[in-house]
Design a protein around this motif. Sequence first.
Motif, PDB file in Angstrom:
ATOM      1  N   ALA A 286       0.827  -1.206   0.000  1.00  0.00           N
ATOM      2  CA  ALA A 286       0.000   0.000   0.000  1.00  0.00           C
ATOM      3  C   ALA A 286       0.864   1.260   0.000  1.00  0.00           C
ATOM      4  CB  ALA A 286      -0.928  -0.007   1.216  1.00  0.00           C
ATOM      5  N   LYS A 287       2.104   1.145   0.480  1.00  0.00           N
ATOM      6  CA  LYS A 287       3.003   2.293   0.529  1.00  0.00           C
ATOM      7  C   LYS A 287       4.234   2.087  -0.357  1.00  0.00           C
ATOM      8  CE  LYS A 287       1.604   3.727   5.165  1.00  0.00           C
ATOM      9  NZ  LYS A 287       2.052   4.084   6.532  1.00  0.00           N
ATOM     10  N   ALA A 288       4.115   1.204  -1.330  1.00  0.00           N
ATOM     11  CA  ALA A 288       5.244   0.935  -2.234  1.00  0.00           C
ATOM     12  C   ALA A 288       5.490   2.124  -3.163  1.00  0.00           C
ATOM     13  CB  ALA A 288       4.966  -0.319  -3.054  1.00  0.00           C
ATOM     14  N   ASN A 289       6.759   2.329  -3.492  1.00  0.00           N
ATOM     15  CA  ASN A 289       7.134   3.394  -4.430  1.00  0.00           C
ATOM     16  C   ASN A 289       7.198   2.777  -5.839  1.00  0.00           C
ATOM     17  OD1 ASN A 289       8.297   5.478  -5.902  1.00  0.00           O
ATOM     18  ND2 ASN A 289       9.634   6.107  -4.226  1.00  0.00           N
ATOM     19  N   PHE A 290       6.033   2.655  -6.476  1.00  0.00           N
ATOM     20  CA  PHE A 290       5.969   2.002  -7.780  1.00  0.00           C
ATOM     21  C   PHE A 290       6.664   2.829  -8.854  1.00  0.00           C
ATOM     22  CE2 PHE A 290       2.402  -0.364  -5.850  1.00  0.00           C
ATOM     23  CZ  PHE A 290       2.803  -1.644  -6.184  1.00  0.00           C
ATOM     24  N   LYS A 291       6.721   4.129  -8.657  1.00  0.00           N
ATOM     25  CA  LYS A 291       7.371   4.976  -9.663  1.00  0.00           C
ATOM     26  C   LYS A 291       8.848   4.629  -9.794  1.00  0.00           C
ATOM     27  CE  LYS A 291       8.006   9.818 -10.985  1.00  0.00           C
ATOM     28  NZ  LYS A 291       7.749  11.243 -10.617  1.00  0.00           N
ATOM     29  N   LYS A 292       9.558   4.567  -8.663  1.00  0.00           N
ATOM     30  CA  LYS A 292      10.982   4.221  -8.696  1.00  0.00           C
ATOM     31  C   LYS A 292      11.180   2.761  -9.071  1.00  0.00           C
ATOM     32  CE  LYS A 292      12.741   7.715  -5.485  1.00  0.00           C
ATOM     33  NZ  LYS A 292      13.502   7.948  -4.223  1.00  0.00           N
ATOM     34  N   LEU A 293      10.270   1.899  -8.592  1.00  0.00           N
ATOM     35  CA  LEU A 293      10.374   0.466  -8.916  1.00  0.00           C
ATOM     36  C   LEU A 293      10.264   0.259 -10.429  1.00  0.00           C
ATOM     37  CD1 LEU A 293       8.698  -2.367  -6.891  1.00  0.00           C
ATOM     38  CD2 LEU A 293       8.734  -2.455  -9.364  1.00  0.00           C
ATOM     39  N   ASN A 294       9.291   0.923 -11.065  1.00  0.00           N
ATOM     40  CA  ASN A 294       9.108   0.765 -12.507  1.00  0.00           C
ATOM     41  C   ASN A 294      10.257   1.396 -13.297  1.00  0.00           C
ATOM     42  OD1 ASN A 294       6.728  -0.636 -12.237  1.00  0.00           O
ATOM     43  ND2 ASN A 294       5.450   1.191 -12.332  1.00  0.00           N
TER      44      ASN A 294
ATOM     45  N   LYS B  62      14.529  -8.435  -5.068  1.00  0.00           N
ATOM     46  CA  LYS B  62      15.513  -7.389  -4.769  1.00  0.00           C
ATOM     47  C   LYS B  62      14.910  -5.999  -4.942  1.00  0.00           C
ATOM     48  CE  LYS B  62      19.658 -10.115  -5.853  1.00  0.00           C
ATOM     49  NZ  LYS B  62      20.814 -10.284  -6.782  1.00  0.00           N
ATOM     50  N   LEU B  63      14.056  -5.843  -5.944  1.00  0.00           N
ATOM     51  CA  LEU B  63      13.379  -4.560  -6.148  1.00  0.00           C
ATOM     52  C   LEU B  63      12.371  -4.294  -5.032  1.00  0.00           C
ATOM     53  CD1 LEU B  63      12.787  -4.635 -10.011  1.00  0.00           C
ATOM     54  CD2 LEU B  63      14.494  -3.333  -8.746  1.00  0.00           C
ATOM     55  N   PHE B  64      11.673  -5.332  -4.596  1.00  0.00           N
ATOM     56  CA  PHE B  64      10.729  -5.173  -3.483  1.00  0.00           C
ATOM     57  C   PHE B  64      11.455  -4.697  -2.226  1.00  0.00           C
ATOM     58  CE2 PHE B  64       7.314  -8.395  -5.068  1.00  0.00           C
ATOM     59  CZ  PHE B  64       6.978  -7.501  -6.070  1.00  0.00           C
ATOM     60  N   GLU B  65      12.608  -5.297  -1.956  1.00  0.00           N
ATOM     61  CA  GLU B  65      13.369  -4.915  -0.759  1.00  0.00           C
ATOM     62  C   GLU B  65      13.819  -3.455  -0.806  1.00  0.00           C
ATOM     63  OE1 GLU B  65      16.519  -7.723  -0.626  1.00  0.00           O
ATOM     64  OE2 GLU B  65      15.213  -9.427  -0.084  1.00  0.00           O
ATOM     65  N   LYS B  66      13.992  -2.915  -2.006  1.00  0.00           N
ATOM     66  CA  LYS B  66      14.441  -1.527  -2.153  1.00  0.00           C
ATOM     67  C   LYS B  66      13.282  -0.526  -2.098  1.00  0.00           C
ATOM     68  CE  LYS B  66      17.576  -0.490  -5.223  1.00  0.00           C
ATOM     69  NZ  LYS B  66      18.322  -0.394  -6.506  1.00  0.00           N
ATOM     70  N   TYR B  67      12.141  -0.895  -2.671  1.00  0.00           N
ATOM     71  CA  TYR B  67      11.092   0.103  -2.878  1.00  0.00           C
ATOM     72  C   TYR B  67       9.766  -0.212  -2.174  1.00  0.00           C
ATOM     73  CZ  TYR B  67      14.356   1.488  -6.520  1.00  0.00           C
ATOM     74  OH  TYR B  67      15.485   1.891  -7.194  1.00  0.00           O
ATOM     75  N   VAL B  68       9.703  -1.326  -1.449  1.00  0.00           N
ATOM     76  CA  VAL B  68       8.469  -1.663  -0.732  1.00  0.00           C
ATOM     77  C   VAL B  68       8.790  -1.746   0.765  1.00  0.00           C
ATOM     78  CG1 VAL B  68       6.563  -3.281  -0.494  1.00  0.00           C
ATOM     79  CG2 VAL B  68       7.664  -2.985  -2.723  1.00  0.00           C
ATOM     80  N   PRO B  69       8.155  -0.909   1.603  1.00  0.00           N
ATOM     81  CA  PRO B  69       8.451  -0.952   3.043  1.00  0.00           C
ATOM     82  C   PRO B  69       7.984  -2.258   3.678  1.00  0.00           C
ATOM     83  CG  PRO B  69       6.612   0.517   2.599  1.00  0.00           C
ATOM     84  CD  PRO B  69       7.174   0.132   1.267  1.00  0.00           C
ATOM     85  N   ILE B  70       8.658  -2.620   4.745  1.00  0.00           N
ATOM     86  CA  ILE B  70       8.334  -3.853   5.479  1.00  0.00           C
ATOM     87  C   ILE B  70       7.650  -3.488   6.797  1.00  0.00           C
ATOM     88  CG2 ILE B  70       9.313  -5.857   6.669  1.00  0.00           C
ATOM     89  CD1 ILE B  70      11.481  -5.947   4.548  1.00  0.00           C
ATOM     90  N   VAL B  71       6.577  -4.180   7.114  1.00  0.00           N
ATOM     91  CA  VAL B  71       5.854  -3.940   8.361  1.00  0.00           C
ATOM     92  C   VAL B  71       5.824  -5.222   9.178  1.00  0.00           C
ATOM     93  CG1 VAL B  71       4.416  -2.091   7.461  1.00  0.00           C
ATOM     94  CG2 VAL B  71       3.651  -4.460   7.241  1.00  0.00           C
ATOM     95  N   ILE B  72       5.669  -5.053  10.484  1.00  0.00           N
ATOM     96  CA  ILE B  72       5.537  -6.195  11.393  1.00  0.00           C
ATOM     97  C   ILE B  72       4.060  -6.502  11.568  1.00  0.00           C
ATOM     98  CG2 ILE B  72       5.938  -7.005  13.740  1.00  0.00           C
ATOM     99  CD1 ILE B  72       8.362  -5.116  13.800  1.00  0.00           C
ATOM    100  N   VAL B  73       3.716  -7.765  11.389  1.00  0.00           N
ATOM    101  CA  VAL B  73       2.320  -8.185  11.451  1.00  0.00           C
ATOM    102  C   VAL B  73       2.147  -9.166  12.594  1.00  0.00           C
ATOM    103  CG1 VAL B  73       0.437  -9.283  10.196  1.00  0.00           C
ATOM    104  CG2 VAL B  73       2.067  -7.861   8.971  1.00  0.00           C
TER     105      VAL B  73
END
Length: 465
Positions: free
Chosen positions: A230-238, A266-277
């Motif tokens: 929901a808070k991923a930076n798709f612009k930089k990822l793309n 690897k792209l997810f780790e750079k541009y998608v935040p990680i949350v604790i569930v």
Amino acid sequence: MNSSNFNFHIIGFTETWLKPHIFDNEILNSEFQIFRCDRLNRIGGGVLFAVHSSIPSENILVPGTDSFEFKCIRVYVNSCFIYLTLSYIPPHSDLSVYMQHASLINSATSMANNADSIIVLGDFNLPCASWKPFDDYIVPICNRSCFNEFFEKMSELGLNQINLIPNKFGKCLDLVYVDTSAKCSVIQSNPLVLPEDSYHPALEISVEISGIVRDNNHQTSCFCTRFNFAKANFKKLNTELSTITWPNYNGDIELSVSHFNNIIMKLFEKYVPIVIVNKSKSISPWFSKELYKLKNRKTRAFKHFKKTGSLVDYSKYSLLRRQYFDLNKKCYNNYLNKVKKNIVSNPKSFYDFVNSKRRISKFPSAMKYKSIISSDNDIISNMFAEFFKSNYCNNSSKTFSYQQVLCSNTLINAPVISEEDVLFNLNKLKPSFSYGPDMIPSCFLKNSAKYIYLPLTRIFNSSLK
């Protein structure tokens, strides 16, 4: 305030005198996340929590707090949650105000599981009460008996007050209630704000937190990390995806899929935040929210009775136990009737009930086929393969004659999937932030369709050869 001058992880302030036009970054720098409740209709008052950015934290919404200076947060430390509340009660307040705060504290703490910790802080402004050590507890001695109702309510919640540090006038106005007093200590601290308030000395609270081992026979809780798309930076990822030169993927399909997944992860780790569930699930599907709360109250009452040995505390525990058993029976019968009524339209609920009674997960830990028993996943897979093979392979020695026989040079052509088809169907996906074992959600596939349709087409066609 310069946060580099101290090493606290969580800070609580009462009587902040803050207003909405004062921004959080004017109070502390970006190392801390601010949670505050300002007094809006007049000057003074207000409460604030500041949590260091190294500690995962979140605001907890408690119904009914609009008219009170009260804040509740939850932090995650060493594989467990700590619920913290902060109250400010103005001097000379009526008993009803104290009971309202006790009700808010009850609502906040009822969200906690048995393995979570609870710390209740606040400027309660009760100069009529003095606190004396008694055995392993600190008990209030109040010359205004009407306020004993508030102290009894806090005791019913299984909370113990541990602060004995008086102000310059010999009064203890700031209280610290905890549910695990053996692991908490309070000492006087150097003030963060000068001059120090004569009525409210600065306090430093140390909490010992250890990892939690939970009983799998009753309630399990799994703490894990997940990608927050929901808070991923798709612009930089793309943008980075557009620079990748994808291989033809004509070789081994397993290696091709692995290569594609590694790049995406690897792209997810750079541009998608990680949350604790925190995923909590009871093995009793008939449990209602009200029953959970009653169970927690009963558990705390029992712990409190074990500490005090008081007959009064046992009577309170006994009453809660009876209420819990009655409500549990009611919920259980209602759930049975619902399962019976919907067994045709919703058979899954029936099997969930069966598994809960057998106290097993959906998959058994071991499998037996013929004379072999194993819990190894590879061996179990081979067992299934052998079982299905035995149903489809005919070991008979009989021969049959057929009127039509396929020619030896008959070929079955595999379909070819076009790039246009893949791109078209990726764009038709319904975007969702959730994902399965591959950890790739549909929101990514749709948002990044024009950058990944080419390698996906090659992988699809390679898998059909």
